[in-house]
Design an enzyme around this catalytic site. Structure first.
Site, PDB file in Angstrom:
ATOM      1  N   GLU A 180      -3.711   7.710  -3.666  1.00  0.00           N
ATOM      2  CA  GLU A 180      -3.607   6.290  -2.898  1.00  0.00           C
ATOM      3  C   GLU A 180      -3.662   5.399  -3.890  1.00  0.00           C
ATOM      4  O   GLU A 180      -4.365   5.343  -4.882  1.00  0.00           O
ATOM      5  CB  GLU A 180      -4.910   6.242  -2.166  1.00  0.00           C
ATOM      6  CG  GLU A 180      -4.971   4.864  -1.341  1.00  0.00           C
ATOM      7  CD  GLU A 180      -6.397   4.608  -0.588  1.00  0.00           C
ATOM      8  OE1 GLU A 180      -6.263   4.264   0.721  1.00  0.00           O
ATOM      9  OE2 GLU A 180      -7.246   4.917  -1.072  1.00  0.00           O
ATOM     10  N   TYR A 209       0.923  -1.091  -0.046  1.00  0.00           N
ATOM     11  CA  TYR A 209       0.203  -0.062  -0.003  1.00  0.00           C
ATOM     12  C   TYR A 209       0.948   1.230  -0.053  1.00  0.00           C
ATOM     13  O   TYR A 209       1.906   1.155   0.549  1.00  0.00           O
ATOM     14  CB  TYR A 209      -0.989  -0.061   1.128  1.00  0.00           C
ATOM     15  CG  TYR A 209      -1.827   1.228   1.374  1.00  0.00           C
ATOM     16  CD1 TYR A 209      -3.088   1.498   1.045  1.00  0.00           C
ATOM     17  CD2 TYR A 209      -1.098   2.476   2.250  1.00  0.00           C
ATOM     18  CE1 TYR A 209      -3.799   2.551   1.221  1.00  0.00           C
ATOM     19  CE2 TYR A 209      -2.082   3.678   2.118  1.00  0.00           C
ATOM     20  CZ  TYR A 209      -3.236   3.555   1.827  1.00  0.00           C
ATOM     21  OH  TYR A 209      -4.119   4.636   1.848  1.00  0.00           O
TER      22      TYR A 209
END
Length: 421
Positions: A232, A144
């Protein structure tokens, strides 16, 4: 994909939707579909899967030059949980894998024009207008990576985790040691040292460490150049052929930078937005639909929150949050009243204005114009206090429009709630 929750940097829309209607997520002003975000990543040389987009024409020529060992066919809506969703025509799943290119059109045909229902959509679902067909990549490992504007750092910060492809809030709660936040000096940007540090934390080894660091620096350039407030990548993956690929992306933008980012803002997909929210945005009004029955028109976010509170305290439920703001004009007030009138949930309307910069006469004239054009069948309770409140009351009384004008906010709220019931 879940966005990172920042408890120390929550805006008024987030507070509102969590407090009064937890199942609604506040719409950001600019929404990009996944394929548009990937186009933007490609423009800044970030490594992404090759992909094509199918629309309602379902033209095979749109994918005729696209060759891959396996294809991912993804419905394009602004909601997560697509893979586990279902369509109103009975078709299961908004994400499918196939190795047969001839199956792509059939899969897309079952999606386009139909409503996809997921845990993040309204109960009736959202109509799918486009489908993205992407190259499937063999993922060895998922991580991530994000860059966000963070108030506690007074600027941007990298947030990263070697545990990608899942809800980042769950990672933060259950395994906080797998989450790393690094503040970024806006002038220095992401240095080689920071990029290497993040690549190490994400556990990229050997040649992949350098590739990951390069991808991170490219993502920073994208974040900075497009005036993003959040970028993101979940997941940022390692593939079996030695690549570091941004498989999925969510990008939020600074609305104040629209004049610099006209091409990006032109991509805004408003097709999924509530018509009342679209109308409000077109008139520079802040509007959020809620599930109550008391329509609210208020000036100022703080007073609007207090108004919603006092409606709840008196046993009612607000139907919306509508902030006129400080520099509102008569036409905007008229538009605001029409928005409330168009909502079938609204059983009574509470106008609560404490005028400073704004002029009560402007509010009164705007409401009179709206109701003369379309007379209301709903009870209206007005509270007008502050600049030119007396002339405004006189105008309203002379208009002969049925309404109650009450100066006391608690009493006004009680009457609005009573009428709604």
């Amino acid at each position: 994909m879940a966005a990172l929750k920042r408890t120390k940097n929550i805006n008024i829309l987030t507070v509102l939707t969590q407090k009064y209607q937890p199942h609604i997520t506040a719409r950001r002003n600019l929404n990009l579909q996944e394929f548009s975000s990937k186009d933007l990543l490609k423009k800044y040389n970030v490594t992404v899967q090759d992909f094509r987009v199918l629309d309602s024409k379902l033209d095979p020529k749109q994918i005729s030059d696209f060759k891959a060992d396996e294809y991912v066919v993804k419905a394009q809506i602004l909601a997560g949980g697509r893979g586990k969703g279902h369509f109103d025509n009975g078709f299961k799943g908004g994400v499918h894998l196939t190795k047969n290119r001839n199956e792509i059109i059939n899969l897309a045909q079952n999606m386009i024009g139909n409503k996809l229902i997921t845990k993040q959509t309204p109960k009736e679902g959202i109509v799918v207008n486009k489908v993205m067909v992407a190259e499937s990549v063999n993922i060895v490992r998922e991580t991530y990576f994000s860059i966000v504007m963070e108030r506690i750092y007074n600027g941007p910060a990298i947030v990263a985790s070697p545990a990608g492809g899942m809800d980042i809030e769950a990672v933060a709660e259950k395994t906080p040691h797998l989450l790393k936040a690094i503040p970024i000096d806006i002038h220095e940007g992401v240095t080689d040292k920071i990029a290497d540090e993040v690549a190490d934390f994400l556990e990229f080894k050997g040649p992949l460490r350098k590739k990951c660091a390069e991808e991170i620096k490219k993502l920073w350039q994208l974040f900075k150049q497009v005036d993003a407030t959040q970028l993101e990548i979940n997941p940022l993956v390692e593939t079996d052929d030695g690549r570091v690929v941004s498989v999925d992306a969510k990008i939020n933008f600074d609305d104040c930078a629209k004049f610099r980012q006209e091409e990006i803002f032109a991509l805004d997909d408003v097709s999924e937005t509530d018509p009342q929210e679209r109308e409000a945005a077109a008139n520079n009004l802040v509007y959020i639909d809620l599930d109550g029955s008391v329509g609210c028109m208020v000036n100022g976010a703080g007073l609007a929150m207090a108004t919603l509170d006092i409606i709840n305290l008196n046993g009612g439920k607000p139907a919306n949050f509508l902030d006129l703001g400080g520099g509102v004009g008569q036409k905007q007030v008229t538009a605001a009243m029409k928005i409330l009138e168009a909502d079938p949930k609204v059983k009574s309307i509470f106008v609560n204005v404490f005028a400073g910069i704004i002029n009560c006469v402007t509010i009164a004239k705007g409401i009179i114009d709206a109701l003369k054009e379309n007379p209301t069948k709903r009870p209206i309770v007005m509270r007008l206090v502050g600049t030119n409140s007396e002339p405004a009351r006189k105008l309203l009384l002379e208009s002969k429009i049925p309404m109650e004008i009450i100066n006391d906010i608690d009493e006004a709220a009680k009457v609005a709630v009573k009428y709604a019931k």
